[in-house]
Design an enzyme around this catalytic site. Structure first.
Site, mmCIF file in Angstrom:
data_model
loop_
_atom_site.group_PDB
_atom_site.id
_atom_site.type_symbol
_atom_site.label_atom_id
_atom_site.label_comp_id
_atom_site.label_asym_id
_atom_site.label_seq_id
_atom_site.Cartn_x
_atom_site.Cartn_y
_atom_site.Cartn_z
ATOM 1 N N GLU A 144 0.859 -1.191 0.000
ATOM 2 C CA GLU A 144 0.000 0.000 0.000
ATOM 3 C C GLU A 144 0.897 1.245 0.000
ATOM 4 O O GLU A 144 1.769 1.389 0.859
ATOM 5 C CB GLU A 144 -0.909 -0.019 1.240
ATOM 6 C CG GLU A 144 -1.625 1.290 1.529
ATOM 7 C CD GLU A 144 -2.404 1.841 0.341
ATOM 8 O OE1 GLU A 144 -3.248 1.128 -0.212
ATOM 9 O OE2 GLU A 144 -2.150 3.016 -0.041
ATOM 10 N N ASN A 201 -3.937 5.630 1.299
ATOM 11 C CA ASN A 201 -3.819 5.255 2.714
ATOM 12 C C ASN A 201 -4.230 3.805 2.843
ATOM 13 O O ASN A 201 -4.906 3.272 1.946
ATOM 14 C CB ASN A 201 -4.767 6.118 3.567
ATOM 15 C CG ASN A 201 -6.196 6.075 3.064
ATOM 16 O OD1 ASN A 201 -6.573 6.862 2.182
ATOM 17 N ND2 ASN A 201 -6.986 5.156 3.573
ATOM 18 N N THR A 231 -18.970 6.306 2.191
ATOM 19 C CA THR A 231 -20.248 6.493 2.878
ATOM 20 C C THR A 231 -20.896 5.156 3.224
ATOM 21 O O THR A 231 -21.894 5.116 3.934
ATOM 22 C CB THR A 231 -21.188 7.322 1.971
ATOM 23 O OG1 THR A 231 -20.442 8.422 1.463
ATOM 24 C CG2 THR A 231 -22.371 7.866 2.719
ATOM 25 N N ALA A 257 -22.635 3.065 1.402
ATOM 26 C CA ALA A 257 -23.864 2.659 0.709
ATOM 27 C C ALA A 257 -23.535 1.463 -0.174
ATOM 28 O O ALA A 257 -22.585 1.507 -0.958
ATOM 29 C CB ALA A 257 -24.384 3.808 -0.140
ATOM 30 N N HIS A 307 -16.930 7.295 -8.117
ATOM 31 C CA HIS A 307 -17.145 5.910 -8.566
ATOM 32 C C HIS A 307 -16.746 5.822 -10.032
ATOM 33 O O HIS A 307 -17.571 6.054 -10.909
ATOM 34 C CB HIS A 307 -18.617 5.515 -8.402
ATOM 35 C CG HIS A 307 -19.118 5.678 -7.001
ATOM 36 N ND1 HIS A 307 -20.433 5.973 -6.701
ATOM 37 C CD2 HIS A 307 -18.475 5.587 -5.814
ATOM 38 C CE1 HIS A 307 -20.581 6.048 -5.394
ATOM 39 N NE2 HIS A 307 -19.404 5.824 -4.824
ATOM 40 N N THR A 322 -19.143 -0.393 -5.027
ATOM 41 C CA THR A 322 -18.156 -1.190 -4.284
ATOM 42 C C THR A 322 -18.636 -2.621 -4.028
ATOM 43 O O THR A 322 -17.860 -3.575 -4.166
ATOM 44 C CB THR A 322 -17.795 -0.490 -2.960
ATOM 45 O OG1 THR A 322 -17.423 0.854 -3.265
ATOM 46 C CG2 THR A 322 -16.646 -1.173 -2.263
#
Ligand code: FAD
Length: 523
Positions: free
Chosen positions: A35, A118, A127, A129, A456, A502
């Site tokens: 990462e 990160n 969020t 959803a 997105h 996602t």
């Protein structure tokens, strides 16, 4: 093959899903996850939204903002001299790709394009959803029964549930008013409802939001068999995928703390480094299928804020219910969302996704003299997601002659809305006016957000059924023409999509990981 070594590039929800499924399916495999960004929380990849202390939360967000990390920039391995701050910043926790100045990408037609660097990726800031794709949003060549199983596995990995805030009386009243307005026009099963979200409801009515941490699960629990075979290296930038004759042999990694570069041999490489940086890494490594970076889509967003109307709400919510809702909110001031509702995508009449977030305060400072300031019933932020139909013209190009702030071939994004999208945006705006009218009074008029605002980004490494130049990966996410290079993320989605992707991308990752595990096991 016994004891395969797997390199995963990127620690967001998708890299994490690959790591988890591969380690669970291959009991003697080892996964090392690289990462580029820092670890923000003691538990790797946890949602920053769960940090109660505002200063600590702000610091975690700043640390994620790569070249826009301000004071933290040089400690994140980004040379200060190569960067000039942009004139506006992205959502907290993210940075604009086109931040302005030397080393910045060029995205005048897609100005809000943003990323996070990160541990946990954007999944530390999202969020949560997690709607599922419907109708033509689904990948047409994945069998329906398998898809249901993939979705169920993805929902399990992300801790998705549909009952968050389902007991909120205000949330229920909002659903009732929207159903009065739209119910008769919507097909069965696709009416007004609660929005599935990823997280764990707590007994006190609050939520612990899900990040990559829940996807990693046993990999980061001390003492589990999986944790012994998993390693996460933060501040480790993968510079190149090493390969010859279609076979990937490993990755070259720069430690951003020391700037030492090392080779890491691997039997399988998984690249899940977001929809812009994954194709950039493939390009930089000399892996350049014709469709790489092309067919960029997002869902466009038409949003507004409405003050809920007291009289209409009072007909559905008692004074006592309102008081207890306000008391619940007061206990969880750090988390502004109090109920989440939606109308999902359906075809042919409703090719949109509506999301309705109820909060006590508007998302912007409202002049105290405004007639709807301090509305006791609260506000909703509502947005219609509108699809972008994939076209080869939309996408990102990489320039070998101009390097970005991190030393990669720089990106230029080319993107345009067509008449087809304009028509659907106009229809969504009309519906947003009706939805607002049903609930109360607009305190922010419907407006189309700038291109890139959805966060997105899809299509830039799309999967396809055949290696015909219109896709980058096969139906199991393996890059065409390679034996052991797998890609993951929203970039794989080949369809026109109106919803938060996602969950869909985790489902595709589960499919890709199962297939890759089967190939490794058979070798
Ligand atoms: P990411 O989470 O972006 O992770 C990619 C990681 O790869 C990054 O950490 C990056 O630093 C790392 N990386 C890149 N290049 C390299 C390299 N060369 N070497 C090593 N590491 C590298 N989605 C939803 O579905 N629902 C939502 O409600 C929602 N809300 C959102 C709200 C916000 C504010 C944001 C920012 C995003 C939101 N999203 C939402 C999007 C969601 O977070 C992403 O879809 C998801 O995180 C994608 O996962 P990923 O693992 O593919 O990529």
């Amino acid at each position: 093959m016994s004891h395969p070594t797997i390199a995963v590039v990127g620690s967001g929800p998708i890299g994490s899903a690959y790591a988890r499924v591969l380690l669970e399916q291959l009991p003697d495999a080892r996964v090392v996850m690289f990462e580029a960004g820092p670890q923000l929380t003691a538990r790797p990849g946890a949602s920053v939204r769960n940090i109660p202390d505002p200063e600590e939360k702000a610091r975690a967000r700043d640390l994620s903002q790569g070249p826009q990390s301000g004071a933290f920039r040089e400690s994140l391995g980004i040379p200060g001299s190569a960067v000039v701050e942009g004139t506006f910043t992205a959502r907290q926790g993210t940075f604009l790709l086109d931040f302005g100045g030397e080393g910045s990408a060029h995205a005048p037609t897609f100005p809000a394009a943003a990323a996070a660097t990160n541990v946990g990726g954007q999944g530390a800031h999202w969020t949560c959803a997690t709607p599922a794709p419907a109708f033509s949003e689904k990948v047409p060549f994945i069998p329906a029964e398998e898809w249901d199983d993939l979705l169920a596995t993805a929902q399990h990995l992300l801790h998705v549930q549909s009952e968050a805030f389902a007991d909120s009386p205000i949330g229920a009243a909002i659903r009732s008013l929207l159903a009065d307005e739209f119910g008769a026009e919507l097909p069965d099963g696709y009416g007004v409802g609660t929005l599935p979200v990823a997280g764990d409801p707590q007994p006190d009515g609050s939520m612990v939001w899900a990040g990559a941490d829940v996807v990693l699960g046993p990999l980061i629990e001390p003492g589990t068999p999986e944790s012994a075979r998993f390693e996460l290296r933060d501040m480790s930038l993968v510079r190149r995928i090493e390969h010859a004759d279609g076979v990937v042999t490993g990755v070259t990694v720069e430690d951003l703390r020391t700037h030492d570069t090392t080779s890491f041999p691997a039997d399988l490489v998984v690249v899940a480094a977001d929809a812009f940086r994954s194709p950039q890494l493939l390009w930089a490594s000399g892996i350049r299928p014709a469709a790489l970076g092309r067919y960029l889509t997002e869902h466009h967003v038409v949003i507004s804020t409405i003050a809920l109307e007291g009289e209409r709400m009072a007909a559905l919510v008692s004074e006592e219910q309102l008081r207890s809702e306000l008391a619940r909110r007061a206990r969880h001031a750090a988390d502004p969302i109090a109920a989440v509702n939606r109308i999902p995508f359906s075809e042919p009449e409703h090719p949109f996704s509506l999301q309705v977030m109820y909060a006590e305060n508007p998302p912007f400072p409202l002049d105290p003299a405004h007639p709807h300031a301090g509305n006791r019933w609260g506000y909703v932020n509502m947005g219609y997601g509108v699809r972008k139909h994939p076209r080869v013209e939309d996408g990102v190009r990489f320039d070998d002659a101009e390097l970005d702030y991190a030393g990669f071939p720089n990106m230029t994004i080319e993107y345009a809305l067509t008449e087809r999208e304009d028509r659907e945006i106009a229809a969504a705006t009309e519906r947003l006016r009706r939805a607002g009218g049903a609930l109360g009074t607009f305190v922010a008029d419907p407006r189309l957000m700038p291109n890139g605002s959805s966060l997105h980004y899809m299509g830039t490494m799309r999967m396809g059924e055949a290696d015909d130049g219109t896709s980058v990966a096969d139906p199991h996410s393996r890059v065409w023409g390679t034996e052991n290079l797998v890609v993951g993320g929203n970039a794989l989605i080949p369809t026109a999509n109106t919803m938060n992707p996602t969950l869909m991308s985790v489902a595709l990752a589960v499919r890709g990981a199962r297939a890759a595990a089967a190939r490794l096991a058979a070798r």
